[in-house]
Design a protein around this motif. Structure first.
Motif, PDB file in Angstrom:
ATOM      1  N   TYR A   1      35.096  34.352  37.557  1.00 26.18           N
ATOM      2  CA  TYR A   1      35.807  35.542  38.043  1.00 26.18           C
ATOM      3  C   TYR A   1      36.516  35.259  39.362  1.00 26.18           C
TER       4      TYR A   1
ATOM      5  N   PHE B   1      37.410  39.290  29.405  1.00 24.02           N
ATOM      6  CA  PHE B   1      37.479  38.200  30.371  1.00 24.02           C
ATOM      7  C   PHE B   1      36.304  37.248  30.156  1.00 24.02           C
TER       8      PHE B   1
ATOM      9  N   GLY C   1      39.756  43.506  44.456  1.00 26.97           N
ATOM     10  CA  GLY C   1      39.021  42.556  43.628  1.00 26.97           C
ATOM     11  C   GLY C   1      38.126  41.623  44.403  1.00 26.97           C
TER      12      GLY C   1
ATOM     13  N   GLY D   1      36.336  45.276  32.290  1.00 29.60           N
ATOM     14  CA  GLY D   1      37.392  44.678  33.091  1.00 29.60           C
ATOM     15  C   GLY D   1      38.723  45.378  32.934  1.00 29.60           C
ATOM     16  N   ASP D   2      39.727  44.865  33.628  1.00 29.07           N
ATOM     17  CA  ASP D   2      41.024  45.536  33.739  1.00 29.07           C
ATOM     18  C   ASP D   2      41.834  45.548  32.452  1.00 29.07           C
ATOM     19  N   ARG D   3      41.480  44.715  31.479  1.00 28.64           N
ATOM     20  CA  ARG D   3      42.244  44.673  30.232  1.00 28.64           C
ATOM     21  C   ARG D   3      41.407  45.140  29.047  1.00 28.64           C
TER      22      ARG D   3
ATOM     23  N   SER E   1      38.222  43.848  38.686  1.00 32.12           N
ATOM     24  CA  SER E   1      37.155  44.852  38.589  1.00 32.12           C
ATOM     25  C   SER E   1      35.887  44.438  39.324  1.00 32.12           C
TER      26      SER E   1
ATOM     27  N   ASP F   1      42.021  34.059  35.302  1.00 31.38           N
ATOM     28  CA  ASP F   1      41.260  35.310  35.345  1.00 31.38           C
ATOM     29  C   ASP F   1      41.935  36.256  36.333  1.00 31.38           C
TER      30      ASP F   1
ATOM     31  N   ASP G   1      41.432  39.556  36.419  1.00 34.19           N
ATOM     32  CA  ASP G   1      40.628  40.765  36.565  1.00 34.19           C
ATOM     33  C   ASP G   1      40.372  41.068  38.036  1.00 34.19           C
TER      34      ASP G   1
END
Length: 680
Positions: free
Chosen positions: A195, A132, A229, A123-125, A205, A201, A203
């Protein structure tokens, strides 16, 4: 606190109470082949270190299922994500399956980066080591829960406490794929929902290699999906637009998983009334919108919030209603309030309670005292009727039971059995009516449901002709002995009115039969559809649109007018002649009589729990009932604030002082009158 009746003992008891014919009819009930179901107890709102909890998945499951005896358990941490690996056992004493062995030097506060390695975080982090929730659900928490379920031979699976767009929090789950009869399962659908629709959340991705798309079948806001997304983001996450996103999430569940998911707003009064520009609370129109968008998915709310061992029993003065009422939220605790307004429409809208366990506050996780939470099953208990056809209990049977409305909630083990029915009695002989009462009694003793052609249970409707008579029968058990309170001091609330009763041995004082009229669904375009119910906070008054003025206590039962049977069973019977209008009936009960200062009003309604702080406890150096709660000879009440010559009633001591149970309603529909549209 567990009791059983041998057939001959039961026969003697019902013969004495109801007569020989009734006893004969009651004993024949055991020969019925229809699956009446059985009530099973569980919890679906709790936390580990994968969100903001204190302990591992393993320790929380062990406490809930082994120590506190839950029949089923649903893990439900917050949406969004976190940095800690909650699948690492706390220490070598915690049971953990071989798939997740204890690792010396590591525990549930160890980060993902320092356990599985940052390269496995998606994911983005990922670069921050922040995982996430969708990934931890899919790849780590669900597989561990499946292994725990296999080891303990109980349904132990995963849900979510969603951080709600436009509001605060909600309990949700998709059970499709979980705990299959054979082979390995998955929690992919629930992970995708988190998600797509959880406010926390961020994210984009698309769930990495999952490549999810959050398009809602027939959805109204698909055109606003983020191009990268494929989800609603940004302004769509708060206030009025956030609510619309949340409704889309309910529609998604209804379209894809109409019988294998649920959406149940949690502690919905805690953040105050709805804020059109923020993320606070739920007004009645939002609950109506959820039920309209997903009638088989959004079918109730958390009437009894968790955190009951915290200051003021979970809610502060800024909550809707100014706090909890006998541990219930204002929407449930106020007679004729939001819940009664929804029932007055004839909606399938049920109440539940949960622990919302995070930690023991100022105490360690193994101390019996708490200034924050009680474990799942320790205080808040939801009893749900599950039908299994004689087979093992499954997630589907549990969710079906929740959806059915055949459930009730209890705090502090005030009762542990309830059979509650309404029966057509016009033209039915007195002997047959007595037999029915005895059969309902047997159902309560067996902890089963009760189905006959002329009766309805909780969550069902009884259809009658105008002018017919209905007989209401409820059989419940006030379990003998002690509950799970570690305190043996006299109940300080009851001492005010001269009742000396140990805090760990509550006695059911009375049961209220509550009824209200059903007037039908309100259209979303009606001026009667929307309205806040602040409960007088800051001088604001409840909207008439969020009330049901027809709701009233129709009868109250106590030792003076119920029939007592051995083992703590109480039998209640109420005739309702000449029924003219469609209505609902429900039960509530307490260990607190009417007109107890700072606890109940003259009619027996619960008062706001912040008033209990005015009650002084005189601990007198009392030791705990269980010495494992603290060192020997240590005063177990030193965590209560000093008040004059004693201490102020608060936290876990207050929770065990003021106990209530609530049933879900039974509907009575009069032919030619208002249709109870929410129940088939």
């Amino acid at each position: 606190m567990q009791h059983s009746f041998k057939p001959n003992v039961f026969r003697v008891a019902v013969t004495a109470a109801f007569g020989v014919a009734a006893a004969v009819a009651a004993t024949s009930v055991s020969a019925q082949t229809r699956d009446q179901g059985r009530y099973v107890v569980g919890d679906f709102h709790n936390h580990t270190t994968c969100s903001d909890g204190q302990i591992s998945v393993q320790k929380l499951v062990n406490k809930s299922v082994d120590t506190y005896g839950l029949d089923w358990f649903i893990l439900a941490g917050h949406g969004g994500g976190g940095t800690r690996n909650c699948t690492l056992a706390d220490d070598e004493t915690v049971f953990t399956p071989s798939s997740n062995p204890f690792v010396p030097g590591q525990g549930p506060d160890t980060t993902w980066a320092n356990s599985i390695g940052i390269g496995r975080v998606k994911g983005d982090r990922a670069a921050e080591g922040y995982m996430f929730r969708w990934q931890s659900t899919q790849e780590f928490e669900y597989p561990l829960l499946e292994a725990m379920a296999e080891a303990k031979q109980k349904p132990i699976f995963i849900g979510l406490e969603s951080v709600v767009a436009g509001h605060e929090h909600s309990d949700t789950a998709v059970i499709t794929g979980q705990l299959p009869a054979t082979g390995r399962g998955n929690a992919d659908p629930g992970a995708q929902w988190e998600y797509c629709f959880d406010r926390a959340d961020t994210d984009l991705s698309r769930g990495a290699d999952n490549q999810w798309d959050c398009t809602v079948p027939g959805g109204a806001r698909n055109e606003f999906l983020d191009a990268r997304g494929r989800k609603l983001t940004g302004a769509q996450d708060s206030g009025t637009l956030g609510h619309l996103k949340t409704v889309e999430g309910v529609r998604w569940l209804q379209a894809k998983y109409p019988t294998s998911s649920y959406y149940i707003p949690a502690h919905l009064e805690r953040a105050g009334v709805f804020n059109p520009n923020g993320s606070n609370g739920f007004n009645i129109e939002h609950l109506r919108n959820f039920n309209n968008a997903g009638p088989t998915v959004a079918f109730g709310f958390e009437g009894g919030p968790g955190h009951q061992a915290s200051n003021n029993r979970s809610y502060g003065t800024g909550a809707t209603g100014g706090g909890t009422y006998g541990g219930a939220g204002y929407y449930t605790g106020k007679l004729g309030g939001v819940w009664d307004a929804l029932l007055g429409e004839g909606r399938n809208w049920w109440i539940f309670n949960n622990s919302d366990y995070h930690s023991r506050g100022s105490f360690g996780p193994d101390d019996l005292r708490s200034t924050s939470d009680q474990y799942p099953g320790e205080f808040n208990r939801s009893h749900v009727l599950a039908k299994t056809g004689g087979k093992a209990l499954t997630p589907q049977a549990i969710v079906d039971g929740m959806r059915s409305g055949n459930s009730y909630y209890v705090n502090g083990d005030l009762i542990d059995r309830l059979a509650f029915v309404a029966c057509r009695s016009t033209g039915v002989s007195a002997e047959d009516q007595l037999a029915a009462v005895a059969a309902v009694t047997r159902a309560a003793i067996r902890n089963e449901g009760f189905e006959t052609a002329r009766c309805a249970q909780q969550g069902e409707k009884l259809v009658i002709n105008k002018g017919e008579e209905v007989t209401i029968v409820a059989v419940l058990r006030d379990p003998e002995g002690s509950n799970l309170s570690p305190y043996t001091i006299p109940n300080p609330s009851l001492l005010q009115v001269g009742i000396n009763q140990p805090l760990n041995q509550p006695v059911l004082d009375h049961v209220d039969l509550i009824a209200g009229l059903v007037t039908g669904y309100i259209s979303p375009d009606s001026p009667l559809y929307a309205g806040a119910a602040p409960g007088g906070v800051g001088g604001a008054q409840d909207s008439p649109n969020a009330t049901n003025p027809s709701t009233a206590i129709r009868a109250t039962y106590s030792a003076a007018n119920w029939t007592a049977l051995p083992g703590g069973y109480k039998v209640i019977k109420q005739r309702v002649p000449n029924v003219q209008k469609s209505q609902y009936i429900r039960l509530r009960g307490s260990n607190i009589p009417a007109a107890v200062p700072n606890e109940t009003d003259a009619a027996g309604n619960p008062l706001v729990d912040t008033l209990a702080n005015n009650i002084t406890v005189f601990p007198d150096a009392v030791a705990c009932a269980d010495p494992t709660a603290a060192a020997a000879n240590v005063n177990c009440l030193t965590h209560l604030p000093v008040q004059g010559a004693g201490r102020r009633l608060d936290v876990d001591v207050e929770a065990f002082t003021d106990l209530w149970f609530y049933s879900n309603p039974i509907y009575v529909e009069v032919r030619g009158g208002t249709v109870v549209a929410g129940v088939k």
